[in-house]
Motif scaffolding. Structure first.
Motif, PDB file in Angstrom:
ATOM      1  N   PRO A 206     -34.603   9.057 -19.398  1.00 24.52           N
ATOM      2  CA  PRO A 206     -34.285  10.412 -18.925  1.00 24.52           C
ATOM      3  C   PRO A 206     -35.083  10.791 -17.674  1.00 24.52           C
ATOM      4  O   PRO A 206     -36.213  10.334 -17.473  1.00 24.52           O
ATOM      5  CB  PRO A 206     -34.665  11.301 -20.111  1.00 24.52           C
ATOM      6  N   HIS A 207     -34.495  11.635 -16.857  1.00 23.90           N
ATOM      7  CA  HIS A 207     -35.155  12.087 -15.618  1.00 23.90           C
ATOM      8  C   HIS A 207     -35.953  13.366 -15.825  1.00 23.90           C
ATOM      9  O   HIS A 207     -36.743  13.754 -14.964  1.00 23.90           O
ATOM     10  CB  HIS A 207     -34.117  12.302 -14.517  1.00 23.90           C
ATOM     11  N   HIS A 208     -35.748  14.064 -16.952  1.00 20.43           N
ATOM     12  CA  HIS A 208     -36.450  15.305 -17.282  1.00 20.43           C
ATOM     13  C   HIS A 208     -36.264  16.392 -16.213  1.00 20.43           C
ATOM     14  O   HIS A 208     -37.146  17.223 -15.992  1.00 20.43           O
ATOM     15  CB  HIS A 208     -37.940  15.060 -17.502  1.00 20.43           C
ATOM     16  N   ILE A 223     -32.883  11.744  -4.835  1.00 16.39           N
ATOM     17  CA  ILE A 223     -32.453  11.490  -6.211  1.00 16.39           C
ATOM     18  C   ILE A 223     -32.370  12.843  -6.908  1.00 16.39           C
ATOM     19  O   ILE A 223     -33.371  13.548  -7.045  1.00 16.39           O
ATOM     20  CB  ILE A 223     -33.464  10.588  -6.947  1.00 16.39           C
ATOM     21  N   LEU A 224     -31.172  13.218  -7.327  1.00 14.35           N
ATOM     22  CA  LEU A 224     -30.931  14.550  -7.868  1.00 14.35           C
ATOM     23  C   LEU A 224     -30.404  14.442  -9.296  1.00 14.35           C
ATOM     24  O   LEU A 224     -29.404  13.762  -9.529  1.00 14.35           O
ATOM     25  CB  LEU A 224     -29.928  15.287  -6.975  1.00 14.35           C
ATOM     26  N   ASN A 229     -28.504  10.843 -18.779  1.00 16.35           N
ATOM     27  CA  ASN A 229     -29.307   9.884 -18.019  1.00 16.35           C
ATOM     28  C   ASN A 229     -28.535   9.447 -16.778  1.00 16.35           C
ATOM     29  O   ASN A 229     -28.164   8.287 -16.628  1.00 16.35           O
ATOM     30  CB  ASN A 229     -29.662   8.681 -18.901  1.00 16.35           C
ATOM     31  N   ARG A 230     -28.299  10.403 -15.903  1.00 13.96           N
ATOM     32  CA  ARG A 230     -27.522  10.152 -14.689  1.00 13.96           C
ATOM     33  C   ARG A 230     -28.147  10.918 -13.536  1.00 13.96           C
ATOM     34  O   ARG A 230     -28.754  11.974 -13.735  1.00 13.96           O
ATOM     35  CB  ARG A 230     -26.060  10.588 -14.876  1.00 13.96           C
ATOM     36  N   SER A 231     -27.987  10.390 -12.337  1.00 17.62           N
ATOM     37  CA  SER A 231     -28.489  11.059 -11.139  1.00 17.62           C
ATOM     38  C   SER A 231     -27.484  10.915 -10.017  1.00 17.62           C
ATOM     39  O   SER A 231     -26.746   9.926  -9.936  1.00 17.62           O
ATOM     40  CB  SER A 231     -29.835  10.460 -10.699  1.00 17.62           C
ATOM     41  N   SER A 232     -27.470  11.911  -9.133  1.00 18.94           N
ATOM     42  CA  SER A 232     -26.660  11.871  -7.922  1.00 18.94           C
ATOM     43  C   SER A 232     -27.567  11.466  -6.760  1.00 18.94           C
ATOM     44  O   SER A 232     -28.701  11.948  -6.656  1.00 18.94           O
ATOM     45  CB  SER A 232     -26.049  13.243  -7.656  1.00 18.94           C
ATOM     46  N   LYS A 264     -38.525   3.031 -12.357  1.00 20.51           N
ATOM     47  CA  LYS A 264     -39.223   3.938 -13.276  1.00 20.51           C
ATOM     48  C   LYS A 264     -38.300   4.529 -14.332  1.00 20.51           C
ATOM     49  O   LYS A 264     -38.753   4.943 -15.405  1.00 20.51           O
ATOM     50  CB  LYS A 264     -39.901   5.051 -12.481  1.00 20.51           C
ATOM     51  N   LEU A 265     -36.986   4.598 -14.027  1.00 19.61           N
ATOM     52  CA  LEU A 265     -36.016   5.106 -15.012  1.00 19.61           C
ATOM     53  C   LEU A 265     -35.230   3.972 -15.654  1.00 19.61           C
ATOM     54  O   LEU A 265     -34.204   4.195 -16.287  1.00 19.61           O
ATOM     55  CB  LEU A 265     -35.063   6.111 -14.353  1.00 19.61           C
TER      56      LEU A 265
END
Length: 413
Positions: A206-208, A223-224, A229-232, A264-265
């Motif tokens: 998770p990016h928290h 990184i947004l 558990n996903r990022s744009s 890291k993720l």
């Protein structure tokens, strides 16, 4: 409103060309505040194309307040990811460690993040649902191909020789606006020799709610966080390198991605298509003409380094709606240049200021000059040690100011 007859297309008070977020937000703001006004949205894209938009956008706190006031936020919020923290680094891709120079806490008020990440299809669906509920008319798959100026109206010509008379035409048709050209409005424009790669990735951990902006020699790599558990990603590269990366196979692309994103993720996987678009600065010399106004990217296209492009467009929507509604309540001609000049005065300085700011930031951070790196890292470290200055920057990024249009302050027009 002009009466409907059998021999001509019906008239309407306001035509908005462009069914993107700015066009839709403007339409909803107008119709919500002045229900008696006839509002028609004309869009060149076929119906339903917006559902294929896989991108995501950062919605600043002021914009979310506006969307809440317009009755759209409740539908968006379950799918919105709050940005709880933001970190800024300055490094090279080969550096084994990327020191964090600046960290922002994500809240501007207790329980109110300075921004949310929202997938574009969710944002569009909410605005369209509200527009349809308000009775706003849509004409889709119909590019505008002509404008004829009359004394008390404009005639907007579109697909198959059809036409529509209107008191005011608002062009929200993007940075390469055809209507801006038809109106004879010139622009200040230059290219950066960079392209922005946009894609969505899934990751193991998770990016928290943490957003990161890495300043790399070729440009910023943002990184947004998205729901789950996903990022744009908004990944800036020199145009030639961006085209190569877009055309490379998945293995090469994901390898280059890992060099910038890190592990890291956990393991990364690209979801959906990856796209690139050229980056530049475009500022319209005029925002208005008689019975004609520009809004959103049609008025200004800026570098995504500060993530403010869409939020500038929402400011346009709020300011333009307030200008028109106030004039209508006073019995003034909503398409007159005297009325529209208020909108231009309100928005032009802020737009130019943001355009210059993003231009300077991009030139300052998109290089590997050692003295320049030392200077900018010193500046970032200085801001990190000054809580009040950090607080000022975060409120600016959130779009909150006492001079903002009423909708952006969460107030009705």
């Amino acid at each position: 409103m002009v009466e409907r007859t059998r021999k001509e297309q019906p008239g309407t008070d306001i035509v908005i060309a462009g069914a993107g977020y700015v066009g839709l937000a403007t339409a909803v703001a107008l119709k919500s505040s002045a229900p008696h006004l006839g509002v028609t949205v004309i869009d060149a894209a076929p119906a339903g194309v917006w559902r294929n938009d896989t991108r995501a956008s950062a919605i600043a706190a002021a914009a979310s307040r506006m969307l809440d006031r317009l009755g759209c936020w409740d539908a968006i919020l379950p799918e919105a990811q709050p940005i709880n923290e933001m970190t800024v680094t300055d490094s090279r891709t080969s550096d084994p460690v990327r020191p964090v120079f600046l960290t922002f806490n994500g809240e501007i008020e207790p329980g109110e993040p300075f921004a949310h990440m929202v997938e574009n299809r969710v944002l569009n669906a909410s605005l369209r649902a509200k527009a349809e509920e308000l009775g706003i008319e849509f004409i889709e798959g119909a590019p505008v191909n002509g404008i004829e100026q009359g004394e008390a109206h404009l005639t907007v010509r579109y697909a198959d020789g059809k036409s529509l008379r209107t008191r005011l035409l608002i062009a929200a048709d993007g940075v390469k606006s055809r209507l801006r050209d038809m109106a004879g409005i010139k622009t200040v424009n230059w290219e950066y020799g960079q392209s922005g790669i946009v894609c969505t990735v899934s990751h193991e951990r998770p990016h928290h709610g943490r957003a990161e902006e890495h300043f790399l020699p070729a440009g910023p790599f943002a990184i947004l966080p998205l729901k789950g558990n996903r990022s744009s990603l908004v990944w800036t590269e020199r145009t030639d390198d961006a085209e190569r990366l877009i055309n490379d196979d998945d293995f090469v692309f994901e390898h280059e991605l890992e060099l910038r994103f890190g592990l890291k993720l956990g393991e990364l996987h690209v979801e959906g298509p990856r796209k690139s678009f050229p980056l530049g600065l475009t500022l319209a010399r005029d925002f208005v003409k008689p019975r004609f106004a520009l809004a959103g990217d049609a008025a200004h296209g800026i570098h995504p380094i500060a993530g403010q492009g869409l939020n500038l467009g929402f400011k346009d929507a709020a300011a333009l709606a307030e200008t028109i509604v106030d004039a209508d309540r006073l019995g003034l001609d909503i398409g007159s240049i005297a009325v529209l000049e208020r909108y231009q005065t309100w928005r032009r300085f802020d737009t130019v200021q943001m355009g210059v700011t993003t231009d300077v930031l991009n030139r300052l951070f998109s290089n590997d000059n050692v003295p320049v790196r030392a200077l900018r890292d010193f500046g970032l470290g200085l801001v990190e040690r000054m809580p009040r200055l950090k607080g000022f920057f975060i409120r600016q990024a959130a779009g909150l100011s006492t001079t903002a249009p009423k909708l952006l302050q969460g107030q009705p027009i």
